[in-house]
Scaffold this active site. Structure first.
Site, PDB file in Angstrom:
ATOM      1  N   GLU A 146    -107.493  38.630 -20.478  1.00  0.00           N
ATOM      2  CA  GLU A 146    -106.089  39.074 -20.426  1.00  0.00           C
ATOM      3  C   GLU A 146    -105.757  39.926 -21.654  1.00  0.00           C
ATOM      4  O   GLU A 146    -106.243  39.616 -22.740  1.00  0.00           O
ATOM      5  CB  GLU A 146    -105.151  37.860 -20.428  1.00  0.00           C
ATOM      6  CG  GLU A 146    -105.282  36.996 -19.206  1.00  0.00           C
ATOM      7  CD  GLU A 146    -104.469  35.706 -19.356  1.00  0.00           C
ATOM      8  OE1 GLU A 146    -103.679  35.591 -20.317  1.00  0.00           O
ATOM      9  OE2 GLU A 146    -104.648  34.816 -18.525  1.00  0.00           O
ATOM     10  N   ARG A 177    -106.027  28.307 -17.377  1.00  0.00           N
ATOM     11  CA  ARG A 177    -106.719  29.355 -18.129  1.00  0.00           C
ATOM     12  C   ARG A 177    -107.687  30.085 -17.203  1.00  0.00           C
ATOM     13  O   ARG A 177    -108.369  29.451 -16.377  1.00  0.00           O
ATOM     14  CB  ARG A 177    -107.508  28.753 -19.301  1.00  0.00           C
ATOM     15  CG  ARG A 177    -106.657  28.358 -20.513  1.00  0.00           C
ATOM     16  CD  ARG A 177    -106.058  29.568 -21.227  1.00  0.00           C
ATOM     17  NE  ARG A 177    -105.378  29.255 -22.459  1.00  0.00           N
ATOM     18  CZ  ARG A 177    -104.064  29.060 -22.593  1.00  0.00           C
ATOM     19  NH1 ARG A 177    -103.265  29.139 -21.534  1.00  0.00           N
ATOM     20  NH2 ARG A 177    -103.540  28.803 -23.770  1.00  0.00           N
ATOM     21  N   HIS A 236     -99.434  35.786 -16.839  1.00  0.00           N
ATOM     22  CA  HIS A 236     -99.432  34.659 -17.801  1.00  0.00           C
ATOM     23  C   HIS A 236     -98.009  34.351 -18.292  1.00  0.00           C
ATOM     24  O   HIS A 236     -97.700  34.488 -19.476  1.00  0.00           O
ATOM     25  CB  HIS A 236    -100.363  34.950 -18.987  1.00  0.00           C
ATOM     26  CG  HIS A 236    -100.762  33.694 -19.732  1.00  0.00           C
ATOM     27  ND1 HIS A 236    -101.999  33.503 -20.282  1.00  0.00           N
ATOM     28  CD2 HIS A 236    -100.068  32.561 -20.019  1.00  0.00           C
ATOM     29  CE1 HIS A 236    -102.059  32.323 -20.877  1.00  0.00           C
ATOM     30  NE2 HIS A 236    -100.884  31.727 -20.733  1.00  0.00           N
TER      31      HIS A 236
END
Ligand code: DGY
Length: 321
Positions: free
Chosen positions: A269, A240, A287
């Site tokens: 994000e 993360r 991601h």
């Protein structure tokens, strides 16, 4: 015939997952994959018994408090649950589940991609070739760092960390790790345990993050912990973005204290800090740690198994709140 439970599905899911949803539930699908802001999400949840969201939707305490009365379970299509205020859900009596295990291999693959991409300057090479800038070859051209045989420091030896350790052994890397507690010898398989993060960082040629986003891990990689790393270390994060203080990582990449980084996750994000685009020694991915067809199916089936258990009156296997 008893009414089938209504499930709000916030994003477009794989065809096989949606087929099972439509077979067993009154499924409110999102065929256009349109993003739901909080108000749209709350409207769409009216009359639903369950929500199947992804980490792209936030459920902080104020959203949990406003969920329609009928919503009894949030069956996440994700292993991470940092987008849900678990304490607030528990207090409200909303069950929360996640999808562990099924994305270990895919995330470990992306970790190796980041490690190799950063060490071997994959972004720079790709940019050069695409831009038509490849004009010469010499022994001094695009020299990177060898991965084979190096020491990897795994921060968080949980489900993904253990698979990453296996993959690193395939590259003859010496595996060191830091976690809250030492693993049993049969799982450790010779990996060296470090009681403190600093002790791990002092020996690692590659540092890779595999801890969840919690109050304890937020900002764990910062100017102090970066100072504890070896000069010229390669840094990888597929966990993360919130684990890292990005200003400090950017400064360390610019000064070459950190020789290169491979990042799949970021703060804020998908609207990431614009400075990343101009930093040469970073390999960037959007991601996609769990983004394989096989894993997406498995995540959906796991989330459905949790829903099925809940509505059959059983304890869902992956209950986190
Ligand atoms: C997860 O499952 O937590 C991945 O980061 C994708 O959402």
């Amino acid at each position: 015939m008893a009414k089938r439970p209504t499930v709000l599905v916030t994003r477009k899911l794989p065809a096989a997952v949606e087929a099972r949803l439509e077979r067993d539930y009154d499924a409110r699908l999102n065929p256009d994959d349109s993003e739901l802001d909080t108000e749209a999400l709350l409207r769409a949840a009216e009359g639903a018994d369950a929500i199947m969201p992804c980490h792209s939707e936030g459920f902080p305490a104020e959203v949990i408090a406003r969920l329609p009365e009928g919503v009894k379970i949030i069956a996440n299509f994700s292993v991470g649950t940092d987008h849900v205020d678990l304490a607030a859900a528990k207090k409200r009596g909303v069950v929360v589940t996640n999808t562990p295990e099924v994305l270990n291999d895919a995330t470990a693959e992306v970790t190796m991609l980041l490690m190799l991409g950063a060490a071997r300057r994959a972004s720079e090479g790709e940019r050069l070739v695409r831009a038509g800038g490849w004009k010469t070859w010499s022994p001094a051209f695009m020299v990177g760092t060898q991965v084979t045989g190096k020491t990897v420091g795994i921060v968080g030896m949980g489900r993904v960390g253990k698979v990453v350790a296996e993959r690193c052994r395939g590259f003859e890397m010496k595996v060191h790790y830091h976690d809250q507690r030492r693993l049993p010898a049969e799982i450790e398989k010779g990996a060296v345990f470090h009681e403190t993060l600093e002790s791990l960082l002092a020996v690692a040629d590659f540092v890779t993050m595999h801890c969840p986003n919690t109050p304890e891990t937020r900002g764990l990689i910062n100017k102090d912990t970066i100072a504890a790393m070896k000069d010229g270390v390669i840094f990888v994060n597929a966990a993360r973005g919130t684990i890292v203080v990005e200003d400090d990582l950017i400064a360390a990449l610019k000064s070459r204290k950190i020789k290169a980084a491979g990042l799949d996750v970021f703060q804020n994000e998908p609207f990431i800090d614009e400075r990343w685009a101009d930093i040469e020694n970073v390999f960037l991915l959007p991601h996609v740690g769990s983004a394989t067809a096989e894993t997406r199916d498995a995540m959906g089936f796991r989330a459905l198994d949790n829903l099925d258990a809940y509505f059959a009156g059983r304890e869902p296997g992956d209950r986190v709140a």
